[in-house]
Every structure is written in C-alpha cells, then in structure tokens.
Design a protein around this motif. Structure first.
Motif, PDB file in Angstrom:
ATOM      1  N   GLY A  96      61.432 -37.712  18.155  1.00 50.90           N
ATOM      2  CA  GLY A  96      61.190 -38.648  19.198  1.00 50.90           C
ATOM      3  C   GLY A  96      61.703 -37.829  20.671  1.00 50.90           C
ATOM      4  O   GLY A  96      61.281 -38.207  21.689  1.00 50.90           O
ATOM      5  N   SER A  97      62.549 -36.975  20.453  1.00 55.15           N
ATOM      6  CA  SER A  97      62.914 -36.052  21.697  1.00 55.15           C
ATOM      7  C   SER A  97      62.221 -34.780  21.694  1.00 55.15           C
ATOM      8  O   SER A  97      61.893 -34.476  22.682  1.00 55.15           O
ATOM      9  CB  SER A  97      64.606 -35.737  21.422  1.00 55.15           C
ATOM     10  OG  SER A  97      65.311 -37.062  21.081  1.00 55.15           O
ATOM     11  N   GLY A 130      69.458 -39.843  23.146  1.00 51.40           N
ATOM     12  CA  GLY A 130      70.797 -39.209  23.309  1.00 51.40           C
ATOM     13  C   GLY A 130      71.854 -40.276  23.268  1.00 51.40           C
ATOM     14  O   GLY A 130      72.933 -40.516  22.711  1.00 51.40           O
ATOM     15  N   VAL A 131      71.704 -41.439  24.288  1.00 54.68           N
ATOM     16  CA  VAL A 131      72.678 -42.471  24.632  1.00 54.68           C
ATOM     17  C   VAL A 131      72.492 -43.347  23.308  1.00 54.68           C
ATOM     18  O   VAL A 131      73.529 -43.854  22.987  1.00 54.68           O
ATOM     19  CB  VAL A 131      72.189 -43.162  25.808  1.00 54.68           C
ATOM     20  CG1 VAL A 131      73.082 -44.453  25.961  1.00 54.68           C
ATOM     21  CG2 VAL A 131      72.505 -42.342  27.124  1.00 54.68           C
ATOM     22  N   TYR A 132      71.218 -43.570  22.790  1.00 55.57           N
ATOM     23  CA  TYR A 132      70.896 -44.502  21.794  1.00 55.57           C
ATOM     24  C   TYR A 132      72.260 -44.015  20.372  1.00 55.57           C
ATOM     25  O   TYR A 132      72.985 -44.702  19.831  1.00 55.57           O
ATOM     26  CB  TYR A 132      69.703 -44.199  21.155  1.00 55.57           C
ATOM     27  CG  TYR A 132      69.584 -45.203  19.858  1.00 55.57           C
ATOM     28  CD1 TYR A 132      69.951 -46.404  19.579  1.00 55.57           C
ATOM     29  CD2 TYR A 132      68.418 -44.962  19.064  1.00 55.57           C
ATOM     30  CE1 TYR A 132      69.591 -47.380  18.726  1.00 55.57           C
ATOM     31  CE2 TYR A 132      68.125 -45.639  18.053  1.00 55.57           C
ATOM     32  CZ  TYR A 132      68.814 -46.706  17.767  1.00 55.57           C
ATOM     33  OH  TYR A 132      68.318 -47.664  16.719  1.00 55.57           O
ATOM     34  N   LEU A 133      71.916 -42.554  20.012  1.00 53.80           N
ATOM     35  CA  LEU A 133      73.004 -42.235  18.935  1.00 53.80           C
ATOM     36  C   LEU A 133      74.464 -41.898  19.434  1.00 53.80           C
ATOM     37  O   LEU A 133      75.219 -42.170  18.556  1.00 53.80           O
ATOM     38  CB  LEU A 133      72.329 -40.808  18.460  1.00 53.80           C
ATOM     39  CG  LEU A 133      71.446 -41.137  17.275  1.00 53.80           C
ATOM     40  CD1 LEU A 133      70.400 -41.938  17.466  1.00 53.80           C
ATOM     41  CD2 LEU A 133      70.996 -39.997  16.576  1.00 53.80           C
ATOM     42  N   GLY A 134      74.686 -41.566  20.747  1.00 52.63           N
ATOM     43  CA  GLY A 134      75.922 -41.052  20.961  1.00 52.63           C
ATOM     44  C   GLY A 134      76.768 -42.268  21.245  1.00 52.63           C
ATOM     45  O   GLY A 134      77.735 -42.400  20.763  1.00 52.63           O
ATOM     46  N   LEU A 162      75.542 -35.814  23.283  1.00 48.25           N
ATOM     47  CA  LEU A 162      76.115 -35.028  24.311  1.00 48.25           C
ATOM     48  C   LEU A 162      75.108 -33.555  24.503  1.00 48.25           C
ATOM     49  O   LEU A 162      75.064 -33.341  25.620  1.00 48.25           O
ATOM     50  CB  LEU A 162      77.490 -34.236  23.948  1.00 48.25           C
ATOM     51  CG  LEU A 162      78.562 -35.385  23.680  1.00 48.25           C
ATOM     52  CD1 LEU A 162      79.562 -34.714  23.043  1.00 48.25           C
ATOM     53  CD2 LEU A 162      78.758 -35.920  25.025  1.00 48.25           C
ATOM     54  N   VAL A 163      74.072 -33.619  23.611  1.00 48.14           N
ATOM     55  CA  VAL A 163      73.118 -32.251  23.833  1.00 48.14           C
ATOM     56  C   VAL A 163      71.819 -33.008  24.468  1.00 48.14           C
ATOM     57  O   VAL A 163      71.484 -32.417  25.551  1.00 48.14           O
ATOM     58  CB  VAL A 163      72.883 -31.754  22.747  1.00 48.14           C
ATOM     59  CG1 VAL A 163      71.641 -31.032  22.721  1.00 48.14           C
ATOM     60  CG2 VAL A 163      73.995 -30.645  21.962  1.00 48.14           C
TER      61      VAL A 163
END
Length: 211
Positions: A96-97, A130-134, A162-163
């Motif tokens: 998705g990224s 990124g925010v979803y997982l982090g 963070l990446v």
C-alpha cells in the motif's frame, strides 16, 4: 489585476480567473482541489492497501474471502491466515506504500501535467500507513494487532512508521504552491481540479453501488 506593495506584486484575495466567458473566484478552485485531492487520496489509499493484502494472500496461497470498500466504513480484507499470516498482513501497508510510488514513477515517465497529484497521493499513503503501524503498534488495532498476534516484533512496526511517515512528508514538501498555499502563492490548475473531482466521484459511486 495585480497590486503592488513596496515593489512586490501580489494578487488580491478577490482575484478571479477567467475560464472562457466565465469568471470564477480563485478560492473556489483552491478549495475544490484540496477537498477532492484529500477525498481521492483517502479512497485510493484504502484501495491500494487492501490490494496489497490481496496480492500477498495470492502469493502465499491463502484464500481471499471478500474485500470491503465503502466510503462510510473502514476498509478490510477477509483472508485465511493458514500458511503465511505475516505475509498477508504485512502486504497491506508495505504494498500500500510501494504501489503509489510506482504510480508516481509512471506519471513522471509519461510526463503527466498533473503528476504532482500522484506525488501527493504517494506521500499520503506513506504517511497514513506509517502512522497506522507506528502509532497503532501501541494499541494493537487492525493490522497492527494481527501483526503482533502472529509474532511480528513491535519494533518492526515502529521502524516502519519512522521510515514511511517522514518519507511521505518529504514527498509533500514543496507542493504548497500547487494548492495555492504558503507564502509562495501559486495558481491552481482547473484541469487538476476536474481530474481529481472526476476520479474521486467515480470511485465513490462504484464503492457505494458495489462496496
């Protein structure tokens, strides 16, 4: 008409753009572009995220039950997790990224005039996933809960966030003038407004009718 202030030309807030015989307020184009772009990015992000789950499931020999895509609900993919559960769950945020970055590369290769919209979309997907997982790694909601339950170390989710999130913000950097934002005021392209509104509307109608 342009106003001059201390040798510097600025456009007044009431500046109106002529489209053929019709004059339209510049602010209208700005609001339409911002609203339609965010709407399109939200819907598109869910599509590529769920597509990532589906592709990973097929690659791992899993069975895809159904994919839920609707503007009024959070998207999800019902998949078996019998063989490679981590592959299936990671497929959503990872592909998705990456898929939007691939679309951006194609848009650049084809020299599309509105390729900055693809850049914004790629940045949106990176930030969202990124925010979803982090952040989600501390709450265990959705994919993050599945990843932790199937044995993914929490630090991998944090590193992913963070990446991806800063990378998405980096892609957004410098796009302000395209949306007539910031000190370096730009000019909104009516063709970009039509493109964003049109695609968002099509996706919205398809999801409402078949989602």
């Amino acid at each position: 008409m342009l106003l001059c202030t201390e040798g510097r030309e600025i456009q007044p807030k009431a500046y109106r753009k002529r489209i053929g015989p019709i004059f339209v307020n510049r602010r209208f184009f700005q609001l339409m572009l911002i609203a339609s772009t965010f709407g399109l990015c939200w819907l598109g992000m869910q599509i590529v995220h769920e597509l990532g789950h589906v592709l990973a499931a097929w690659a791992g020999g899993e069975t895809v039950g159904r994919v839920v895509l609707h503007p009024l609900v959070i998207s999800r993919t019902d998949v078996s997790h019998d063989r490679h559960p981590l592959l299936v769950v990671w497929g959503g945020p990872v592909l998705g990224s990456l898929l939007p970055l691939g679309l951006l590369a194609v848009a650049k290769l084809l020299r599309l005039g509105q390729r900055y919209l693809f850049r914004f979309f790629a940045g949106f997907c990176l930030v969202a996933n990124g925010v979803y997982l982090g952040v989600g790694s501390f709450g265990g909601v959705g994919d993050t809960g599945d990843l932790l339950r199937y044995g993914a170390p929490r630090w991998t989710l944090i590193v992913f966030g963070l990446v991806c999130a800063p990378a998405g913000l980096w892609l957004w950097n410098g796009l302000g003038p395209r949306f007539d934002l910031g000190e370096a005021r730009g000019e909104v392209d009516p063709r970009a407004v039509a493109w964003a509104v049109g695609v968002a509307t099509v996706i919205l109608l398809v999801e409402v009718l078949f989602g």
